[in-house]
Write a protein that holds these residues in place. Structure first.
Motif, PDB file in Angstrom:
ATOM      1  N   GLU A 277      20.470 -13.648 -10.199  1.00  0.00           N
ATOM      2  CA  GLU A 277      21.448 -12.687  -9.656  1.00  0.00           C
ATOM      3  C   GLU A 277      21.434 -12.695  -8.140  1.00  0.00           C
ATOM      4  OE1 GLU A 277      22.538  -7.915 -10.055  1.00  0.00           O
ATOM      5  OE2 GLU A 277      21.124  -8.863 -11.454  1.00  0.00           O
ATOM      6  N   TRP A 278      20.242 -12.677  -7.560  1.00  0.00           N
ATOM      7  CA  TRP A 278      20.135 -12.667  -6.094  1.00  0.00           C
ATOM      8  C   TRP A 278      20.647 -13.977  -5.504  1.00  0.00           C
ATOM      9  CZ3 TRP A 278      19.708  -9.181  -2.449  1.00  0.00           C
ATOM     10  CH2 TRP A 278      19.344  -9.587  -1.168  1.00  0.00           C
ATOM     11  N   ASN A 279      20.275 -15.083  -6.080  1.00  0.00           N
ATOM     12  CA  ASN A 279      20.716 -16.384  -5.548  1.00  0.00           C
ATOM     13  C   ASN A 279      22.222 -16.519  -5.564  1.00  0.00           C
ATOM     14  OD1 ASN A 279      18.059 -17.046  -5.235  1.00  0.00           O
ATOM     15  ND2 ASN A 279      17.973 -18.518  -6.917  1.00  0.00           N
TER      16      ASN A 279
ATOM     17  N   PHE B 198      16.469 -11.811 -12.238  1.00  0.00           N
ATOM     18  CA  PHE B 198      16.708 -11.236 -10.921  1.00  0.00           C
ATOM     19  C   PHE B 198      16.930 -12.323  -9.871  1.00  0.00           C
ATOM     20  CE2 PHE B 198      14.225  -7.048 -11.837  1.00  0.00           C
ATOM     21  CZ  PHE B 198      15.197  -6.708 -12.774  1.00  0.00           C
TER      22      PHE B 198
ATOM     23  N   VAL C  19      23.399 -14.598  -2.485  1.00  0.00           N
ATOM     24  CA  VAL C  19      22.990 -15.222  -1.225  1.00  0.00           C
ATOM     25  C   VAL C  19      23.643 -16.589  -1.044  1.00  0.00           C
ATOM     26  CG1 VAL C  19      20.973 -16.086   0.046  1.00  0.00           C
ATOM     27  CG2 VAL C  19      20.832 -13.921  -1.188  1.00  0.00           C
TER      28      VAL C  19
ATOM     29  N   ARG D 207      26.540  -7.114  -3.075  1.00  0.00           N
ATOM     30  CA  ARG D 207      27.654  -7.967  -3.482  1.00  0.00           C
ATOM     31  C   ARG D 207      28.976  -7.477  -2.872  1.00  0.00           C
ATOM     32  NH1 ARG D 207      26.749  -7.452  -8.359  1.00  0.00           N
ATOM     33  NH2 ARG D 207      25.395  -9.247  -8.715  1.00  0.00           N
TER      34      ARG D 207
ATOM     35  N   PHE E 173      14.385  -7.290  -1.113  1.00  0.00           N
ATOM     36  CA  PHE E 173      14.818  -6.271  -2.064  1.00  0.00           C
ATOM     37  C   PHE E 173      14.277  -4.868  -1.805  1.00  0.00           C
ATOM     38  CE2 PHE E 173      10.779  -7.185  -4.167  1.00  0.00           C
ATOM     39  CZ  PHE E 173      10.450  -5.980  -4.788  1.00  0.00           C
TER      40      PHE E 173
ATOM     41  N   SER F 127      17.156 -13.776   3.266  1.00  0.00           N
ATOM     42  CA  SER F 127      17.635 -14.511   2.095  1.00  0.00           C
ATOM     43  C   SER F 127      16.645 -14.501   0.937  1.00  0.00           C
ATOM     44  CB  SER F 127      17.943 -15.968   2.470  1.00  0.00           C
ATOM     45  OG  SER F 127      16.779 -16.612   2.981  1.00  0.00           O
TER      46      SER F 127
ATOM     47  N   LEU G 163      14.440 -13.225  -1.963  1.00  0.00           N
ATOM     48  CA  LEU G 163      14.450 -12.063  -2.835  1.00  0.00           C
ATOM     49  C   LEU G 163      13.240 -11.173  -2.591  1.00  0.00           C
ATOM     50  CD1 LEU G 163      15.295 -10.357  -5.269  1.00  0.00           C
ATOM     51  CD2 LEU G 163      14.295 -12.103  -6.754  1.00  0.00           C
TER      52      LEU G 163
ATOM     53  N   THR H 206      21.870  -4.722  -5.923  1.00  0.00           N
ATOM     54  CA  THR H 206      22.627  -5.970  -5.819  1.00  0.00           C
ATOM     55  C   THR H 206      24.132  -5.721  -5.900  1.00  0.00           C
ATOM     56  OG1 THR H 206      22.289  -6.362  -8.191  1.00  0.00           O
ATOM     57  CG2 THR H 206      20.774  -7.448  -6.671  1.00  0.00           C
TER      58      THR H 206
ATOM     59  N   PHE I 262      17.372  -2.180  -9.340  1.00  0.00           N
ATOM     60  CA  PHE I 262      17.642  -3.512  -8.812  1.00  0.00           C
ATOM     61  C   PHE I 262      19.133  -3.832  -8.893  1.00  0.00           C
ATOM     62  CE2 PHE I 262      18.212  -8.068  -9.156  1.00  0.00           C
ATOM     63  CZ  PHE I 262      17.443  -8.552  -8.108  1.00  0.00           C
ATOM     64  N   HIS I 263      19.742  -3.585 -10.041  1.00  0.00           N
ATOM     65  CA  HIS I 263      21.150  -3.927 -10.223  1.00  0.00           C
ATOM     66  C   HIS I 263      22.055  -3.056  -9.348  1.00  0.00           C
ATOM     67  CE1 HIS I 263      20.083  -6.731 -13.272  1.00  0.00           C
ATOM     68  NE2 HIS I 263      19.677  -5.818 -14.130  1.00  0.00           N
TER      69      HIS I 263
END
Length: 396
Positions: free
Chosen positions: A389-391, A386, A394, A239, A212, A206, A208, A235, A231-232
């Motif tokens: 976006e990650w949170n 970042f 998750v 997603r 990653f 969980s 980041l 994700t 990175f994007h």
């Protein structure tokens, strides 16, 4: 060496509180408020080591060898005290990187002594301390063992070129753990996690900073110089996998229970955990994917205004003696930052201890070492975006 995996220091990498969940303290760390920066000339105090033979050492729980008959006695520390006459006030007060940042950050920001001469935190957090100027440069002339024995793979991370401010305490690999018997096949690549037979039976970390790099490496990215586009892209993939219910959930170290029970067949995992898991379940395997895996460390640092800098430097160098490093490695079972300790363990009279020298999760072999990389850190400018976006993916 503890028999119960849950009693080991398994939570060091997994109790991350991401920036958006950590409030003002993390915002300060991530943004690097100018007023918090300490210039090099303001970092050192008058050293009291010569007349005051002691030091204060803050570490994570259960991250050092202990005597089986007396858990309060730490044999390697006791031997250092006897040899040098330096008394070590050892505390296990670090349970979370951001939490500890909040605990000592105000003193450092206000140019005050933290009361600690030596601390151990994860390298991604070490990077923040280095950028803020909150730690002192070490005198390598007083640390010949570090200069000689530090693993070349760990010598010059992007956040601290030349390791002038940090020295790895222990290291590890973020890779993939899986139950080979229950899955019925091998996993060799990160992409193997996304096969249909693992739908709903995979977990990812969980945090980041913890998750990653391996996921990017699975996309063929050189994580020593990854970009925002990398990175994007990562994700976006995660997603979609969440939406398809391929990923069961995101975890801390509780993936250990999922793997042990069979609820999960494969998990993003830490090498040190799997060394212990295999003692109870030999069907659990750890793989460094063909595309590579992240090599990380938790490192020793001397905070600003520490009053016993030379004593702290002496303790660090002591733990880089191969014999001492071997004793510590035999207890914690993470990647040893002192490759020369392998020969010491190989000569051990105890067969179980001697076998540790052949474990590539403690001493990676040449083939594995070629697939390991230290990821470029997330910069203070990148982190807020970042993390949000990650949170969101998750569910933090």
């Amino acid at each position: 060496m503890p028999e119960n995996t849950a009693e080991r220091p398994l939570h060091r990498r997994s109790l991350l509180r991401l920036l958006t969940a950590a409030g003002g303290t993390a915002a300060l760390a991530g943004c690097g408020v100018p007023a918090a920066y300490v210039a090099p000339g303001d970092r050192a105090a008058r050293d009291r080591s010569a007349r005051d033979r002691r030091l204060a050492f803050a570490n994570w729980p259960l991250y050092i060898d202990t005597d089986e008959r007396d858990e309060q006695r730490r044999p390697t520390l006791a031997a250092f005290e006897k040899r040098t006459g330096i008394s070590v006030a050892y505390t296990e007060e670090i349970n979370d990187n951001d939490e500890f940042f909040g605990k000592i950050g105000p003193a450092l920001m206000n140019h005050q002594d933290t009361g600690r001469d030596l601390i151990v935190i994860s390298d991604w957090m070490c990077g923040r301390f280095v950028r803020l100027g909150w730690v002192q440069e070490m005198d390598r002339s007083r640390q010949p063992n570090v200069a000689r024995h530090l693993d070349p793979l760990l010598r010059s991370p992007a956040f601290d070129r030349g390791r002038r401010h940090t020295v790895p305490w222990q290291s590890g690999i973020t890779g993939i753990a899986y139950n080979r018997r229950m899955l019925g096949r091998e996993l060799r690549r990160t992409a193997d996690l996304w096969h249909d037979d693992l739908r709903g039976r995979v977990t990812l970390l969980s945090g980041l900073d913890e998750a990653f790099a391996l996921l990017m490496q699975g996309d063929g990215v050189d994580v020593t110089r990854w970009t925002a586009d990398d990175f994007h892209a990562m994700t976006d993939r995660v997603r979609r996998l969440v939406a398809d219910r391929h990923i069961r959930r995101f975890t801390g170290n509780d993936y250990i229970k999922d793997l042990s029970s069979g609820d999960v067949l494969a998990a993003q995992a830490y090498s040190g955990d799997v060394v212990q898991l295999r003692n109870d379940n030999p069907d659990i395997e750890f793989v460094v994917p063909e595309e590579g895996a992240e090599l990380w460390s938790e490192s020793l640092m001397i905070p600003n205004l520490a009053g016993h800098k030379r004593n702290a430097e002496a303790l660090i160098d002591y733990y880089y003696e191969p014999e001492v490093a071997a004793e510590l490695a035999a207890w914690v079972n993470y990647v040893c930052p002192v490759p020369a300790a392998r020969e010491v363990l190989a000569d051990a009279k105890d067969e179980e201890t001697a076998r540790l020298a052949e474990d590539p999760l403690i001493f990676p072999d040449a083939a594995m070492r070629k697939r390991l990389a230290i990821a470029r850190d997330i910069t203070s400018k990148e982190r807020p975006e970042f993390a949000r976006e990650w949170n969101a993916i998750v569910g933090l």
